[in-house]
Scaffold this active site. Sequence first.
Site, PDB file in Angstrom:
ATOM      1  N   GLU A 146      -1.430   4.794   6.768  1.00 31.27           N
ATOM      2  CA  GLU A 146      -0.816   4.733   5.436  1.00 31.27           C
ATOM      3  C   GLU A 146      -0.574   3.272   5.020  1.00 31.27           C
ATOM      4  O   GLU A 146      -0.782   2.908   3.863  1.00 31.27           O
ATOM      5  CB  GLU A 146       0.483   5.558   5.429  1.00 31.27           C
ATOM      6  CG  GLU A 146       1.298   5.541   4.149  1.00 31.27           C
ATOM      7  CD  GLU A 146       0.548   6.044   2.915  1.00 31.27           C
ATOM      8  OE1 GLU A 146      -0.563   6.588   3.030  1.00 31.27           O
ATOM      9  OE2 GLU A 146       1.084   5.836   1.817  1.00 31.27           O
ATOM     10  N   CYS A 176      15.826  14.932 -13.576  1.00 30.77           N
ATOM     11  CA  CYS A 176      15.751  15.302 -14.988  1.00 30.77           C
ATOM     12  C   CYS A 176      16.333  14.157 -15.806  1.00 30.77           C
ATOM     13  O   CYS A 176      17.037  13.300 -15.278  1.00 30.77           O
ATOM     14  CB  CYS A 176      16.574  16.546 -15.267  1.00 30.77           C
ATOM     15  SG  CYS A 176      16.179  17.922 -14.177  1.00 30.77           S
ATOM     16  N   HIS A 195     -12.524   0.553  22.186  1.00 26.90           N
ATOM     17  CA  HIS A 195     -13.760   1.341  22.211  1.00 26.90           C
ATOM     18  C   HIS A 195     -14.722   0.923  21.105  1.00 26.90           C
ATOM     19  O   HIS A 195     -15.576   1.705  20.698  1.00 26.90           O
ATOM     20  CB  HIS A 195     -13.437   2.833  22.116  1.00 26.90           C
ATOM     21  CG  HIS A 195     -12.606   3.318  23.259  1.00 26.90           C
ATOM     22  ND1 HIS A 195     -13.102   3.440  24.536  1.00 26.90           N
ATOM     23  CD2 HIS A 195     -11.289   3.644  23.340  1.00 26.90           C
ATOM     24  CE1 HIS A 195     -12.142   3.854  25.348  1.00 26.90           C
ATOM     25  NE2 HIS A 195     -11.018   3.984  24.644  1.00 26.90           N
ATOM     26  N   ARG A 255      11.077  10.898 -16.545  1.00 27.17           N
ATOM     27  CA  ARG A 255      11.898  11.506 -15.485  1.00 27.17           C
ATOM     28  C   ARG A 255      11.494  12.963 -15.219  1.00 27.17           C
ATOM     29  O   ARG A 255      12.006  13.592 -14.306  1.00 27.17           O
ATOM     30  CB  ARG A 255      13.378  11.481 -15.892  1.00 27.17           C
ATOM     31  CG  ARG A 255      13.971  10.095 -15.893  1.00 27.17           C
ATOM     32  CD  ARG A 255      15.460  10.153 -16.127  1.00 27.17           C
ATOM     33  NE  ARG A 255      16.164  10.798 -15.047  1.00 27.17           N
ATOM     34  CZ  ARG A 255      16.594  10.189 -13.948  1.00 27.17           C
ATOM     35  NH1 ARG A 255      16.389   8.908 -13.792  1.00 27.17           N
ATOM     36  NH2 ARG A 255      17.230  10.857 -13.013  1.00 27.17           N
ATOM     37  N   LYS A 301      -4.188   8.733 -10.691  1.00 28.52           N
ATOM     38  CA  LYS A 301      -3.029   9.320 -10.001  1.00 28.52           C
ATOM     39  C   LYS A 301      -3.367  10.713  -9.479  1.00 28.52           C
ATOM     40  O   LYS A 301      -2.969  11.075  -8.385  1.00 28.52           O
ATOM     41  CB  LYS A 301      -1.842   9.376 -10.970  1.00 28.52           C
ATOM     42  CG  LYS A 301      -0.559   9.920 -10.348  1.00 28.52           C
ATOM     43  CD  LYS A 301       0.038   8.938  -9.376  1.00 28.52           C
ATOM     44  CE  LYS A 301       1.244   9.489  -8.647  1.00 28.52           C
ATOM     45  NZ  LYS A 301       1.426   8.833  -7.342  1.00 28.52           N
ATOM     46  N   ASN A 311      21.542  17.357 -14.163  1.00 26.08           N
ATOM     47  CA  ASN A 311      20.482  16.767 -13.359  1.00 26.08           C
ATOM     48  C   ASN A 311      21.000  16.722 -11.934  1.00 26.08           C
ATOM     49  O   ASN A 311      22.091  16.213 -11.697  1.00 26.08           O
ATOM     50  CB  ASN A 311      20.167  15.355 -13.859  1.00 26.08           C
ATOM     51  CG  ASN A 311      19.249  14.605 -12.909  1.00 26.08           C
ATOM     52  OD1 ASN A 311      18.406  15.213 -12.251  1.00 26.08           O
ATOM     53  ND2 ASN A 311      19.414  13.296 -12.836  1.00 26.08           N
ATOM     54  N   GLY A 312      20.240  17.261 -10.982  1.00 24.75           N
ATOM     55  CA  GLY A 312      20.693  17.266  -9.592  1.00 24.75           C
ATOM     56  C   GLY A 312      20.499  18.647  -9.006  1.00 24.75           C
ATOM     57  O   GLY A 312      19.718  19.452  -9.529  1.00 24.75           O
ATOM     58  N   LYS A 315      -2.257   1.567   1.731  1.00 23.56           N
ATOM     59  CA  LYS A 315      -1.481   0.885   0.675  1.00 23.56           C
ATOM     60  C   LYS A 315      -2.062  -0.497   0.430  1.00 23.56           C
ATOM     61  O   LYS A 315      -2.237  -0.913  -0.714  1.00 23.56           O
ATOM     62  CB  LYS A 315       0.001   0.761   1.058  1.00 23.56           C
ATOM     63  CG  LYS A 315       0.816   2.036   1.048  1.00 23.56           C
ATOM     64  CD  LYS A 315       1.100   2.599  -0.327  1.00 23.56           C
ATOM     65  CE  LYS A 315       0.074   3.583  -0.774  1.00 23.56           C
ATOM     66  NZ  LYS A 315       0.261   4.979  -0.506  1.00 23.56           N
ATOM     67  N   GLU A 351      -5.695  -0.254  -1.304  1.00 24.81           N
ATOM     68  CA  GLU A 351      -5.759   0.227  -2.684  1.00 24.81           C
ATOM     69  C   GLU A 351      -5.024  -0.703  -3.657  1.00 24.81           C
ATOM     70  O   GLU A 351      -5.395  -0.808  -4.816  1.00 24.81           O
ATOM     71  CB  GLU A 351      -5.252   1.661  -2.811  1.00 24.81           C
ATOM     72  CG  GLU A 351      -3.773   1.847  -2.586  1.00 24.81           C
ATOM     73  CD  GLU A 351      -3.340   3.296  -2.697  1.00 24.81           C
ATOM     74  OE1 GLU A 351      -3.941   4.055  -3.448  1.00 24.81           O
ATOM     75  OE2 GLU A 351      -2.367   3.664  -2.011  1.00 24.81           O
ATOM     76  N   TRP A 399      12.883  18.362 -14.804  1.00 25.31           N
ATOM     77  CA  TRP A 399      11.967  18.292 -13.661  1.00 25.31           C
ATOM     78  C   TRP A 399      12.428  19.414 -12.752  1.00 25.31           C
ATOM     79  O   TRP A 399      13.452  19.324 -12.084  1.00 25.31           O
ATOM     80  CB  TRP A 399      12.122  16.930 -12.983  1.00 25.31           C
ATOM     81  CG  TRP A 399      11.348  16.798 -11.720  1.00 25.31           C
ATOM     82  CD1 TRP A 399      11.786  17.053 -10.455  1.00 25.31           C
ATOM     83  CD2 TRP A 399       9.997  16.384 -11.593  1.00 25.31           C
ATOM     84  NE1 TRP A 399      10.785  16.814  -9.562  1.00 25.31           N
ATOM     85  CE2 TRP A 399       9.682  16.404 -10.229  1.00 25.31           C
ATOM     86  CE3 TRP A 399       9.022  15.992 -12.508  1.00 25.31           C
ATOM     87  CZ2 TRP A 399       8.431  16.046  -9.741  1.00 25.31           C
ATOM     88  CZ3 TRP A 399       7.776  15.630 -12.023  1.00 25.31           C
ATOM     89  CH2 TRP A 399       7.504  15.651 -10.665  1.00 25.31           C
TER      90      TRP A 399
HETATM   91  C1  F6R Z   1      -2.638   6.838  -2.258  1.00 22.78           C
HETATM   92  C2  F6R Z   1      -2.608   8.046  -3.065  1.00 22.78           C
HETATM   93  C3  F6R Z   1      -3.691   9.036  -2.874  1.00 22.78           C
HETATM   94  C4  F6R Z   1      -3.136  10.461  -2.967  1.00 22.78           C
HETATM   95  C5  F6R Z   1      -4.283  11.479  -2.919  1.00 22.78           C
HETATM   96  C6  F6R Z   1      -3.767  12.902  -2.870  1.00 22.78           C
HETATM   97  O1  F6R Z   1      -1.556   6.004  -2.532  1.00 22.78           O
HETATM   98  O2  F6R Z   1      -1.737   8.222  -3.861  1.00 22.78           O
HETATM   99  O3  F6R Z   1      -4.354   8.846  -1.671  1.00 22.78           O
HETATM  100  O4  F6R Z   1      -2.248  10.660  -1.898  1.00 22.78           O
HETATM  101  O5  F6R Z   1      -5.101  11.311  -4.031  1.00 22.78           O
HETATM  102  O6  F6R Z   1      -2.985  13.184  -3.976  1.00 22.78           O
HETATM  103  P1  F6R Z   1      -2.031  14.439  -3.996  1.00 22.78           P
HETATM  104  O7  F6R Z   1      -0.965  14.214  -2.997  1.00 22.78           O
HETATM  105  O8  F6R Z   1      -1.523  14.522  -5.395  1.00 22.78           O
HETATM  106  O9  F6R Z   1      -2.883  15.611  -3.610  1.00 22.78           O
END
Ligand code: F6R
Length: 613
Positions: free
Chosen positions: A486, A2, A509, A27, A608, A103-104, A490, A493, A77
Site C-alpha cells: 500500500e 452528513c 530470490h 459530506r 476515483k 450527523n453521527g 501510494k 500513483e 451519508w
Molecule cells: C488507490 C486506489 C485504488 C482503489 C481501487 C479499488 O489509492 O484508490 O487502487 O483502491 O480502484 O477501488 P474500490 O475500493 O472503490 O473498489
Amino acid sequence: MCGIIGVVGSSDTLATLLEGLARLEYRGYDSAGVALVRPGETWRARAAEGTESVRALRKECEFAPTGFASGIGHTRWATHGAPVTMNAHPHLDCSGHVAIIHNGIIENHTELQEQLESRGHVFTSRTDSEVLAHLIEESRAKGLDLTESVRQSLLVVRGAFAVAAMDANEADVIVAARRVSPLIIGTAPGVTYLASDVPAILDRATSFYAVNDDEIVRLAPEGFRAIDLDGAPVRLHQLTIDWDLETAQKAGHDDFMTKEINEQPDAIRSTLLDRRRRDGTITFDELRISDEELRDVQRVVIVAAGTSNHAAQIAKYAIERWARLSAEVDISSEYRYRDPVVEIGTLVIGVSQSGETIDTIQAIREARRRGARVVAVSNIVDSSLARESDAVIYTRAGLEVSVASTKAFVAQVAALELLALRLAQLRETIPASDIDALFQGLNAVADQVTTALERRASVEDVAKQLLGARDFFFLGRHVGFPTALEGALKLKELSYLHAEGYPAGELKHGPLALIEPGVIVVAVATDPALHEKMLSNLAEVKARGATVVVVATDDDESIDALADYVLRVPATEPLFTPMVDIVPLQLFAYTMARGLGRNVDRPRNLAKTVTVE
Ligand code: F6R
C-alpha cells in the site's frame, strides 16, 4: 458523515438552507431535506436522488410557503437505513411539530426505539436518528422548554452526534448540540446559524464559534447561549476564518487528501461504533446473514482491487490467526477468469470503497453464480456491490474525494478485522477474554493513528531529503507486507515514481539484483516476532548501497544502526499495525508528490471509481 445547517432569524431561510446544502454535498449526498417552522406549523421537504438530491430538493421546495424565520437542513451519508426518502432528514416526532437533523451514530438506538414504541411512539424511518425526535417530544410533553428537552434526551443517548432540533411551539429558537461530530455556530446581525462545516454559512455569517463535545447551544435571532450537559453555562471559542470557499470545503487543508488523511482516526472510530452488545457479542446491524451460516463457513475468499485488495490481504492474516479459517485473497479482475473453485461453505467477501468497481462486482457475481455466499464491505450505502451481495458491512469512513484512497483503507482494515473477531467468537477459536482484549485494542488504534499523524513534520523532513530519488522498494513481512504494498502504491500513483512492494524475505530470490546506490528501501519493521529476520534483510540491502528508511516502533533502538532514516510510530498489537504504519507512508508519498509538483487529489491517468474492465 452528513452535512447539517440551520438558521434562525432570517428573511431568506429556505434559500440559505438550500445554498448551504449544495456546499455541503461533499459530506454526502444520498438524500437531502429541510424543515421550516413558524408558530404552530412545521413544513418539511425531502428528496433522495443520489448525487442529484439537493437539486431534487430544490424542486420540491419550489412552492414552499413563505414567512418561516427558522429552518434546518441536512444532506445525508447513509449509515443506518437505506438512502431513500423515508430515511432522509429532518425527522419529525409523532405530533409533527418537533423536527431534528443528526450527523453521527446513536449507538443505543435499538433499545431506545423499543422503549419509545412501548410508550406508544410511532417511527416512520429506519434510521438511528429518529429516536431523538421522540425523546425530545416526551420532554416537551412534560412542559420542559426545547433546550432542556434536548439536554434530557442527550443524557440517555450513546454515540456520536451533531444534532439540531426545532419545535413549532417554540418557533423562534433552534437547539443544537455536539459529541464527536463537528458543529459550528455563526452569527450576523439579527441572524444566527449552525452548520457541520464552515462553507455552508461562510458568506452569510460574520463571526464563527466552535462547539465542543457535550455542549448544547440555544440559537435565537439575537445570538446564542451555550451550556454543558449538566446545564452549566459555557463560552464558545471564536474561530478566525479567513478562507475562501474552496479552502473551506477542504476544512482549511491544502487538498482533500490531507483532509482525508487527518480524518483517519474518525474513520476508524465511526466504523467501530455500535458494533458490540453489552454481553460482548460483536454485531453488524447491516449484516443480513445468520450466525449459523457464519459458523458453518469452511473457507474465506476475499476479492478486491487496488488499495482495497491490500486491506483484504491484511484481513487474511487476521481471519487465519483468530478464526482458524483458511483465507485467500484474489485480485478481482483475475478471480472471474480463472475458473475458481467454490466449495460448499465458501464465504466470498467483496471489498470496495466505492462499491462500484466493475472488476469486484463481476468477481462477486461469478462467486454467486458458483454458489458462494457473498458479503460486501463497502463505504457507500446501497452501492451496486452492497445490493448484489447476500450481506453487507459498511465502513463508515465518510465521503472520500481524493482519488488516492487513505481513510477508506484504514476503515476497511478495521471492519474486516472486526469480522475476523466475530468469526472467531462464533467458532470459539480464541477465549472470550482474548476477544475482549483485542476489541479494546482495536478501539485504541484511532488514538495511535492520531499520534502517528502528529509526527507529520518528521516524515516531511525525510521525504524532502529524498526528493531526487527515482527507485523505491517497500519491504515488509507478515501484515507489514500488504502495508508495504500500500505504501508503494501510494508513492507511485501520487508521485509517478517507480515503487515496488515486496515481502522482505522474497527480495533475495531475484529483486536484490536491482539494489544499488541511489535506490531507496522503505521497510515496515514494527512486528516484534519477525524483527530479527527484517534486520537481516535490511543488512542485505544496506550492504549493496541502498538508502534505508524504516517504519519502527518508538521503543525500537536496534533499528538505529541500520537505518538511514527512522519513521517512528506507536506500538500496537501486530495485526493492528497496518492502520498505524500506513500513516507515515501516506505522508511520505504525499510529501514526495507535492515536492515534485503533482496534483495529489487528481493523479494523472486515474479515476476515483473504475467502472470499466
Ligand atoms: C488507490 C486506489 C485504488 C482503489 C481501487 C479499488 O489509492 O484508490 O487502487 O483502491 O480502484 O477501488 P474500490 O475500493 O472503490 O473498489
